[in-house]
Design an enzyme around this catalytic site. Structure first.
Site, PDB file in Angstrom:
ATOM      1  N   LYS A 128      73.882  50.891  44.507  1.00 38.00           N
ATOM      2  CA  LYS A 128      75.264  50.940  44.867  1.00 38.00           C
ATOM      3  C   LYS A 128      75.516  51.929  46.069  1.00 38.00           C
ATOM      4  CE  LYS A 128      79.080  48.658  43.746  1.00 38.00           C
ATOM      5  NZ  LYS A 128      79.174  47.482  43.209  1.00 38.00           N
ATOM      6  N   ASP A 168      82.256  45.391  47.863  1.00 37.77           N
ATOM      7  CA  ASP A 168      82.857  45.981  46.835  1.00 37.77           C
ATOM      8  C   ASP A 168      84.214  46.181  46.825  1.00 37.77           C
ATOM      9  OD1 ASP A 168      82.133  46.497  43.824  1.00 37.77           O
ATOM     10  OD2 ASP A 168      82.937  48.544  44.479  1.00 37.77           O
TER      11      ASP A 168
END
Ligand code: NDP
Length: 448
Positions: A128, A168
């Protein structure tokens, strides 16, 4: 706290080492709770130091991003990439641009992503990234310059077989496009290193809808298996009307359900006749929020300026799709009191630990984000496959694969839940199913 002494010892250590990272510790705690059974039953996990290794990111890159705003002023942000676990494939996970981004949040997201990716059955490790950059109120030129400067550093850490980022919160098609353009310019390769790309340069059909659609395919399975029902006329509430929430709402409508509550960062709207999703789409075309304007067009609906008020709307099914820890214990109590019987997480860790326990204790069907929202990364995996083949699939082909993957994720989580505990406990089931795949790969690859 856990039955296993081994897990208690590790958790003590990880809590001391990461005392300032509450979100990351919350994710580890939830995972360890689900692992208690398996760790007690299999001494090899301790012998091979699997838990110590699996909770530590393989690598964290932290970097300065400098860019110039429209007034000619130099701005500085902090960028990150957490490469969590590559046991089953290249690191894969989104990039978040939001002022709240910090190492704790990205570590929790990378950790969750590792198990989510394993659940999809595709060869993708977990990672991430992001920056504490706030895209709100920025001009298109500022967004482009930020994305380009972010990539000027990130490019050296990623690659189609190393690490494949995606979008995201705060990162959609536009931002992915700007980052991809800069990556391609620097490395002089068209290898599709980011997913969530535009369709004209290697993106996949269904990617933009995938997380929301996948969530509904998962909920459909839960309803079929546990209640022998479909979604027709079910009253659904959804928090967050971003990329995940909006497409979840649209798929819910397509499957015959009625979305009666929807929120954004300015509050929530209750429309007992069913939220007019076409109106929401229209209102959000120019600004990110719809809630403050919706009632001007639909006077029978009720607006509440509290985002938390969404949980007070009586419903059958609740889908938290906005952000972490948005569904607290008070919200869980309200859902139970008002007759909700199913909660499936569309966002990552939107339900606090206390609220999750409360819902489970009150026999609410509950599915964690790592299972429910895996559709996004699953279609990202399919985008990687199409890029590698240099051949795109049709909308129907991708949608069918997505539906199949979500059904398989449900089956895996259900089977593990039934094997180790109660067949309704999808938190334990999903964690064990994801873990087993990574555990096996780590064992076979030795201590690295
Ligand atoms: P978006 O930024 O597109 O949408 C999220 C929206 O929710 C934003 O508009 C945000 O506003 C708003 N919001 C923030 N807090 C609240 C709140 N408490 N109540 C209501 N609305 C709120 O993000 P995504 O839809 O992409 O992501 C949402 C969640 O889903 C995140 O947890 C993400 O990690 C997860 N997820 C996303 C995937 C994807 O494919 N996009 C895949 C898997 C998981 P503001 O910007 O002002 O904060």
């Amino acid at each position: 706290m856990f039955k296993s002494e081994y897990l208690n010892e590790i958790f003590k250590g990880v809590s001391q080492r990461n005392a300032t990272e509450p979100e990351y510790l919350q994710a580890v705690e939830e995972f360890f709770e689900a692992m208690d059974f398996i760790v007690m039953a299999d001494p090899k996990i301790q012998e091979h130091g699997i838990m110590e290794r699996i909770i530590e990111p393989e690598r964290t890159v932290k970097f300065r991003v400098t860019w110039i705003d429209d007034q000619g002023k130099i701005q500085v942000n902090r960028g990150f990439r957490v490469q969590f676990n590559s046991a089953i494939g290249p690191y894969k996970g989104g990039i978040r641009f939001h002022p709240t981004v910090n190492e704790s949040i990205l570590k929790f997201l990378g950790f969750e992503q590792t198990f989510k990716n394993a659940l999809t059955g595709l060869p993708m490790g977990g990672g991430k990234g992001g920056a504490d950059f706030d895209p709100r109120g920025k001009s298109n030129g500022e967004i482009m310059r930020f994305c380009q400067n972010f990539m000027m550093e990130l490019y050296r850490h990623i690659g189609p077989d190393t690490d494949v980022p995606a979008g995201d919160i705060g990162v959609g098609f536009r931002e992915v496009g700007y980052m991809y353009g800069m990556y391609k310019k620097i490395v002089n390769e068209s290898t599709g290193v980011l997913t969530g790309k535009g369709l004209s340069y290697g993106g996949s059909l269904v990617r933009k809808e995938a997380t929301g659609y996948g969530l509904l395919y998962f909920v459909q399975e839960m309803m079929r298996v546990y209640r022998n029902e479909d979604l027709k006329n079910k009253r659904i509430i959804i928090s967050g009307s971003g990329k995940v929430g909006l497409y979840a709402a649209l798929k819910a409508r397509e499957l015959g359900a009625k979305v009666i509550g929807l929120s954004d960062v300015n509050g929530c709207v209750h429309d007992p006749n069913g939220i007019d999703l076409d109106l929401v789409k229209e209102l959000t075309a120019s600004v990110p929020e719809f809630s403050t304007q919706y009632c001007e067009y639909r006077p029978n609906a009720v607006y509440n300026p509290s985002t938390l008020a969404i949980w007070d709307i009586p419903c059958d099914i609740a889908l938290p799709c906005a952000t972490q820890n948005e569904l607290p214990i008070e919200g869980a109590k309200s859902l139970v009191a008002n007759g909700c019987y199913l909660v499936c997480e569309g966002a990552n860790m939107p339900t606090t630990i206390e609220a999750t326990k409360y819902l489970q204790h009150h026999d609410i069907l509950f599915a964690p984000g790592k299972a429910g929202n895996a559709g996004g990364v699953a279609v990202s995996g399919l985008e990687m496959t199409q890029n590698a083949m240099h051949y795109p699939w049709t909308y129907a082909e991708v949608d069918e694969k997505l539906a199949h993957i979500m059904k398989e994720i449900f089956n895996k989580a259900y089977d593990e839940a039934r094997k180790y505990t109660d067949h309704r406990n999808l938190v334990i089931g999903a964690n064990i199913a994801g873990f087993m795949r990574i555990y096996q790969a780590m064992m076979e690859q030795g201590v690295v």
